[in-house]
Design a protein around this motif. Sequence first.
Motif, PDB file in Angstrom:
ATOM      1  N   HIS A 122      50.709  45.315  53.933  1.00 65.19           N
ATOM      2  CA  HIS A 122      52.044  45.509  54.529  1.00 65.19           C
ATOM      3  C   HIS A 122      52.139  46.937  55.044  1.00 65.19           C
ATOM      4  O   HIS A 122      51.798  47.893  54.360  1.00 65.19           O
ATOM      5  N   HIS A 147      53.488  50.047  41.685  1.00 65.85           N
ATOM      6  CA  HIS A 147      54.907  49.700  41.738  1.00 65.85           C
ATOM      7  C   HIS A 147      55.034  48.317  42.358  1.00 65.85           C
ATOM      8  O   HIS A 147      54.445  48.043  43.404  1.00 65.85           O
ATOM      9  N   GLU A 175      52.719  48.099  45.525  1.00 61.73           N
ATOM     10  CA  GLU A 175      52.486  49.418  46.125  1.00 61.73           C
ATOM     11  C   GLU A 175      51.478  50.162  45.254  1.00 61.73           C
ATOM     12  O   GLU A 175      51.776  50.570  44.141  1.00 61.73           O
ATOM     13  N   LEU A 195      55.495  42.643  46.691  1.00 62.83           N
ATOM     14  CA  LEU A 195      54.765  43.748  47.287  1.00 62.83           C
ATOM     15  C   LEU A 195      54.250  44.651  46.181  1.00 62.83           C
ATOM     16  O   LEU A 195      55.026  45.139  45.362  1.00 62.83           O
ATOM     17  N   VAL A 251      49.869  55.442  49.684  1.00 59.09           N
ATOM     18  CA  VAL A 251      50.252  54.134  49.160  1.00 59.09           C
ATOM     19  C   VAL A 251      49.678  53.043  50.045  1.00 59.09           C
ATOM     20  O   VAL A 251      49.885  53.042  51.267  1.00 59.09           O
ATOM     21  N   GLU A 270      57.471  45.307  43.914  1.00 62.29           N
ATOM     22  CA  GLU A 270      58.769  44.979  44.491  1.00 62.29           C
ATOM     23  C   GLU A 270      58.754  43.499  44.842  1.00 62.29           C
ATOM     24  O   GLU A 270      57.860  43.028  45.552  1.00 62.29           O
ATOM     25  N   THR A 286      49.938  49.018  50.395  1.00 57.83           N
ATOM     26  CA  THR A 286      50.824  47.948  49.940  1.00 57.83           C
ATOM     27  C   THR A 286      50.232  46.586  50.262  1.00 57.83           C
ATOM     28  O   THR A 286      49.959  46.281  51.429  1.00 57.83           O
ATOM     29  N   SER A 315      49.298  53.280  44.525  1.00 56.79           N
ATOM     30  CA  SER A 315      49.186  54.714  44.817  1.00 56.79           C
ATOM     31  C   SER A 315      47.778  55.192  44.476  1.00 56.79           C
ATOM     32  O   SER A 315      47.291  54.981  43.361  1.00 56.79           O
TER      33      SER A 315
END
Length: 359
Positions: free
Chosen positions: A358, A322, A335, A333, A292, A324, A294, A337
């Motif tokens: 991050h 993903h 993410e 954020l 991942v 967030e 980020t 993958s």
Amino acid sequence: MSLRVRIVGTGLIGTSLGIALSRRGHTVTLSDPSPTAVALARDLGAGVLPDGTEDPELVVVAAPPDVAGAVVADELRRWPGAVVTDVASVKVAVLRDVEAAGGDTTRYAGSHPMAGRERSGAVAARGDLFDGRAWVVVPHPASSERAVALVTQVGAEAGGTVSVMSPEDHDAAVAVVSHVPQVAASLVASRLRSVSDSAAGLSGQGIRDVTRIAASDPQLWTQILAGNAPAVRRVLDDLRGELAEVIAALEHLEQGNGVGAREVLARVVAHGNTGHDRIPGKHGAAPTTYAVVTALVPDEPGELARLLHDVGDAGVNLEDLHLEHGLGQPFGLAEISVLPGVAERLADELQARGWRLHG
């Protein structure tokens, strides 16, 4: 070869199926107790209204679980040359109702497309709703080969990935992968009713992930859980035993007598890791462990699109994404993958293009 399909029930699933089949060139007629619902489904491209010359080869009953069996039996009587299936999420109870109504069960084979949306009704329908989703064909011992073949064909034509299970195996499976998760999500989300606004404001991605499906239709889920009560109860009984172990371990730690308690907690989490690893990965393939990367994405129009464009320009295939949202922050954020072998290169490429990473 074009099929003549009659769809009874023009909610989310029935309308989505009608759109998918119509786009593939099949002849679809629509029926629903609500004139408004069936007219909307027609206007959305799900099919046409009956004109008195209807002669279906296959009838798909997209009715709630508590009435699906009765509707299947009615359709079997009305169309003596047609195969009939239903798309309810429980199968043993529906089959029992069909048999009790005296329907010709040789022309009946159940099915269950494992697809849905957070919204219901025809207005939420999508022609690609079933693409790549599991579509379970659920015959019973009396189902004819023709019935199984037609139901299998319609699942594949709708875009589903078709598998075959018995009614009993199906209900046991969905109790674990669908019905108990709904109960668990609802129970966890219900804890938020009694906390303060400041406590609820601390909600992060963990509780968002766990409770995502808690915003479900109580009436529909009452029917589903009641229809699959034996299988759901068995899974919850097992969970109750493990939950009791966790509670006992926490009580021992609270009382200062924690010998063995940490082993219980670690075992529960480790078993969760093992179970999570069994969830199929991308395109239904074997689970894959991804790396991942980020990135911090400013909360401004076009920024997420720019990030995805830069990932593509880097020549990296995005396996999953993903988001967030930062609590009270003007950024989120993302993410990303990716396969482990390209994660370092992607990180370097994104930083070179001005992205803050991050972690």
